[in-house]
Scaffold this active site. Structure first.
Site, PDB file in Angstrom:
ATOM      1  N   LYS A   1       0.848  -1.198   0.000  1.00 62.47           N
ATOM      2  CA  LYS A   1       0.000   0.000   0.000  1.00 62.47           C
ATOM      3  C   LYS A   1       0.881   1.243   0.000  1.00 62.47           C
ATOM      4  O   LYS A   1       2.055   1.184   0.398  1.00 62.47           O
ATOM      5  CB  LYS A   1      -0.877   0.022   1.250  1.00 62.47           C
ATOM      6  CG  LYS A   1      -1.920  -1.084   1.294  1.00 62.47           C
ATOM      7  CD  LYS A   1      -2.747  -0.966   2.548  1.00 62.47           C
ATOM      8  CE  LYS A   1      -3.779  -2.079   2.619  1.00 62.47           C
ATOM      9  NZ  LYS A   1      -4.573  -2.006   3.851  1.00 62.47           N
TER      10      LYS A   1
ATOM     11  N   ASP B   1      -0.208  12.107  -4.571  1.00 63.55           N
ATOM     12  CA  ASP B   1      -1.645  11.862  -4.785  1.00 63.55           C
ATOM     13  C   ASP B   1      -2.141  12.588  -6.032  1.00 63.55           C
ATOM     14  O   ASP B   1      -2.452  11.987  -7.042  1.00 63.55           O
ATOM     15  CB  ASP B   1      -2.453  12.354  -3.572  1.00 63.55           C
ATOM     16  CG  ASP B   1      -2.341  11.413  -2.382  1.00 63.55           C
ATOM     17  OD1 ASP B   1      -1.809  10.306  -2.541  1.00 63.55           O
ATOM     18  OD2 ASP B   1      -2.798  11.789  -1.297  1.00 63.55           O
TER      19      ASP B   1
HETATM   20  C1  LIG Z   1      -4.886   4.014   0.208  1.00 69.74           C
HETATM   21  C2  LIG Z   1      -4.779   2.530   0.593  1.00 69.74           C
HETATM   22  C3  LIG Z   1      -3.453   2.304   1.322  1.00 69.74           C
HETATM   23  C4  LIG Z   1      -5.944   2.197   1.528  1.00 69.74           C
HETATM   24  O1  LIG Z   1      -5.980   0.812   1.720  1.00 69.74           O
HETATM   25  P1  LIG Z   1      -7.193   0.106   2.472  1.00 69.74           P
HETATM   26  O2  LIG Z   1      -7.403   0.779   3.760  1.00 69.74           O
HETATM   27  O3  LIG Z   1      -6.900  -1.351   2.510  1.00 69.74           O
HETATM   28  O4  LIG Z   1      -8.514   0.408   1.644  1.00 69.74           O
HETATM   29  P2  LIG Z   1      -9.033   0.006   0.189  1.00 69.74           P
HETATM   30  O5  LIG Z   1      -9.968   1.063  -0.180  1.00 69.74           O
HETATM   31  O6  LIG Z   1      -7.977  -0.176  -0.769  1.00 69.74           O
HETATM   32  O7  LIG Z   1      -9.812  -1.393   0.284  1.00 69.74           O
HETATM   33  C5  LIG Z   1     -10.117  -2.065   1.455  1.00 69.74           C
HETATM   34  C6  LIG Z   1     -11.166  -3.146   1.189  1.00 69.74           C
HETATM   35  O8  LIG Z   1     -12.419  -2.507   0.905  1.00 69.74           O
HETATM   36  C7  LIG Z   1     -13.023  -3.153  -0.178  1.00 69.74           C
HETATM   37  N1  LIG Z   1     -13.950  -2.280  -0.874  1.00 69.74           N
HETATM   38  C8  LIG Z   1     -13.718  -1.040  -1.330  1.00 69.74           C
HETATM   39  N2  LIG Z   1     -14.809  -0.569  -1.949  1.00 69.74           N
HETATM   40  C9  LIG Z   1     -15.745  -1.525  -1.874  1.00 69.74           C
HETATM   41  C10 LIG Z   1     -17.082  -1.653  -2.307  1.00 69.74           C
HETATM   42  N3  LIG Z   1     -17.687  -0.679  -2.977  1.00 69.74           N
HETATM   43  N4  LIG Z   1     -17.750  -2.786  -2.043  1.00 69.74           N
HETATM   44  C11 LIG Z   1     -17.150  -3.781  -1.387  1.00 69.74           C
HETATM   45  N5  LIG Z   1     -15.901  -3.742  -0.945  1.00 69.74           N
HETATM   46  C12 LIG Z   1     -15.199  -2.629  -1.184  1.00 69.74           C
HETATM   47  C13 LIG Z   1     -11.863  -3.571  -1.036  1.00 69.74           C
HETATM   48  O9  LIG Z   1     -12.255  -4.557  -1.927  1.00 69.74           O
HETATM   49  C14 LIG Z   1     -10.887  -4.086   0.007  1.00 69.74           C
HETATM   50  O10 LIG Z   1     -11.267  -5.369   0.408  1.00 69.74           O
HETATM   51  P3  LIG Z   1     -10.321  -6.679   0.388  1.00 69.74           P
HETATM   52  O11 LIG Z   1     -10.183  -7.116  -1.020  1.00 69.74           O
HETATM   53  O12 LIG Z   1     -11.092  -7.656   1.225  1.00 69.74           O
HETATM   54  O13 LIG Z   1      -9.026  -6.258   0.990  1.00 69.74           O
HETATM   55  C15 LIG Z   1      -4.861   1.633  -0.650  1.00 69.74           C
HETATM   56  O14 LIG Z   1      -6.155   1.758  -1.219  1.00 69.74           O
HETATM   57  C16 LIG Z   1      -3.810   1.894  -1.712  1.00 69.74           C
HETATM   58  O15 LIG Z   1      -2.625   1.570  -1.607  1.00 69.74           O
HETATM   59  N6  LIG Z   1      -4.299   2.458  -2.850  1.00 69.74           N
HETATM   60  C17 LIG Z   1      -3.445   2.699  -4.014  1.00 69.74           C
HETATM   61  C18 LIG Z   1      -2.541   3.857  -3.788  1.00 69.74           C
HETATM   62  C19 LIG Z   1      -3.287   5.169  -3.455  1.00 69.74           C
HETATM   63  O16 LIG Z   1      -4.181   5.577  -4.148  1.00 69.74           O
HETATM   64  N7  LIG Z   1      -2.852   5.830  -2.364  1.00 69.74           N
HETATM   65  C20 LIG Z   1      -3.283   7.196  -2.095  1.00 69.74           C
HETATM   66  C21 LIG Z   1      -4.052   7.249  -0.878  1.00 69.74           C
HETATM   67  S1  LIG Z   1      -4.548   8.896  -0.473  1.00 69.74           S
HETATM   68  C22 LIG Z   1      -3.320   9.524   0.529  1.00 69.74           C
HETATM   69  O17 LIG Z   1      -2.167   9.388   0.303  1.00 69.74           O
HETATM   70  C23 LIG Z   1      -3.755  10.242   1.726  1.00 69.74           C
HETATM   71  O18 LIG Z   1      -4.951  10.234   1.995  1.00 69.74           O
HETATM   72  O19 LIG Z   1      -2.885  10.798   2.412  1.00 69.74           O
END
Ligand SMILES: CC(C)(COP(=O)(O)OP(=O)(O)OC[C@H]1O[C@@H](n2cnc3c(N)ncnc32)[C@H](O)[C@@H]1OP(=O)(O)O)[C@@H](O)C(=O)NCCC(=O)NCCSC(=O)C(=O)O
Length: 367
Positions: A93, A125
């Site tokens: 991540k 971002d």
């Molecule tokens: C930002 C993150 C670290 C956050 O990670 P997480 O907390 O694990 O959240 P995520 O949103 O990615 O997803 C978590 C889980 O939610 C689920 N999920 C998400 N949306 C849905 C919907 N609509 N329905 C059902 N399930 C869902 C998804 O499938 C995952 O499940 P499972 O499949 O069961 O795991 C990551 O999303 C990431 O690395 N993203 C790519 C890089 C990025 O964009 N980073 C910038 C962030 S903004 C930033 O830097 C800042 O705010 O500061």
């Protein structure tokens, strides 16, 4: 999640959300349910572009691999933002400053005697988002020619690196000796942090202005042509002809002294006055504008870069406008959507679901 993060007003969408989500619509959809997957499939069928930035593998785990998505709609452009490219970091991540750390920005930002620094600009971002837009538009243009959509992958580390290109220029120049335009005295085999040095071909520095507040500085660039008028302005006209000072090559080893002389003059004047005086001689410069000064700036407002938007729950808030000015396609900044505000409009109005089913989906937790 961001709707609730860093809330300034209880129970309404945060500025964190509102300022980054204007001109959008919102549907809620649980894509881990069977019906949710069907609805997402229907959305993919009728969409030009699908964009996501979930954690690595999340969309695949929902069952929507690129193979599946292109099967559903061969014309779709599918863009993903992740922290990293293929390799040892693929599954990691990433957040803004992680990308700054691994893209070359932090190592090169700050002063030599201080720690690596994050920049206030969201290059990890927003910078990656802007790169993704370029890829999406290129893919759409290509699709108009071929009829085929394609996959667009953009990694935050890659986008930051792209923005740090000139520092890799300097990394290679180091092989041929110290970087003369840098303010640093000692060089190793890595590009050092160079404070406020310009990074370009002409020297620049942030010099202090009156009355000495935290943002009372002007960034001044000394082009060769700017030196004679500058010497007159700072009350040292003799330096225009002095062979020790007259040419860029003569000034290069004593840039710190040069900016000190300029600062002796600027520190007696407010930054706005310095802006006027330098620009009256075509000398490039920029007063350091605080966030308050920017949000109150008349010219930015007149350019629709600082705009007010009326939000149905929080009332008016200020946001940043669109920096892309297209002559035939002006953009009105419209209020960001409430959570699920357009679920009915899109699922019923555009996908053709029955109102009755919508109620059922709500009780089943699908929307
Ligand atoms: C930002 C993150 C670290 C956050 O990670 P997480 O907390 O694990 O959240 P995520 O949103 O990615 O997803 C978590 C889980 O939610 C689920 N999920 C998400 N949306 C849905 C919907 N609509 N329905 C059902 N399930 C869902 C998804 O499938 C995952 O499940 P499972 O499949 O069961 O795991 C990551 O999303 C990431 O690395 N993203 C790519 C890089 C990025 O964009 N980073 C910038 C962030 S903004 C930033 O830097 C800042 O705010 O500061």
């Amino acid at each position: 999640m961001t709707r609730g993060q860093l809330r300034d007003v209880p129970d309404v969408d945060s500025l964190y959300f509102t300022m980054l989500n204007c001109n959008k619509r919102s549907v809620t959809l649980n894509t881990k349910t069977e019906r949710g997957k069907e609805i997402l499939t229907a959305l993919i069928e009728r969409s030009d572009v699908l964009v996501e930035n979930f954690a690595p593998g999340a969309v695949d785990r929902m069952g929507f691999t690129w193979e599946r998505i292109r099967q559903i709609n061969p014309r779709i452009v599918y863009a993903s933002i992740k922290g990293f490219g293929e390799g040892p970091y693929t599954g990691f991540k990433a957040y803004e400053v992680v990308a700054q750390a691994m893209g070359g920005s932090m190592a090169t930002t700050g002063f030599q005697d201080g720690p690596p620094m994050a920049t206030g600009a969201q290059i990890g971002d927003s910078g990656t988002g802007v790169h993704a837009v370029a890829g999406i538009l290129a893919a759409l243009f290509q699709r108009e020619r071929t009829g085929r959509g394609q996959r667009v992958n953009v990694a935050m580390q890659h986008a930051v690196l792209n923005l740090c290109r000139v520092k890799l220029r300097d990394q290679q120049r180091l092989a041929h000796g110290p970087l003369a335009e840098y303010p640093n005295d000692d060089f190793t085999d890595e590009v050092p942090r160079s404070g406020n040095a310009s990074g370009g071909g002409q020297p620049g520095w942030a010099v202090r202005c009156a009355p000495g507040g935290p943002n009372d500085y002007v960034y001044v660039i000394v082009q060769p042509v700017g030196w004679p008028p500058l010497t007159a302005l700072i009350g040292r006209p003799e330096l225009a002809q002095d062979p020790e000072w007259a040419t860029p090559e003569a000034r290069l080893p004593k840039l710190a002294k040069m900016f000190q002389l300029i600062e002796e003059w600027t520190s007696t004047l407010p930054k706005w006055e310095v802006l006027e005086r330098l620009n009256s001689h075509n000398i490039p410069c920029g007063p350091i504008l605080s966030t308050r000064e920017i949000i109150e700036d008349r010219s930015l407002a007149d350019n629709d870069m600082i705009v007010e938007v009326d939000h149905p729950e929080r009332g008016p808030f200020t946001t940043v406008g669109n920096p892309l000015k297209l002559s035939d396609s002006p953009v009105d900044i419209t209020t960001p959507p409430l959570l699920g505000q357009h679920t009915e409009e899109i699922l019923v109005g555009e996908l053709g679901l029955a109102h009755e089913e919508l109620r059922l989906l709500k009780t089943q937790g699908v929307i």
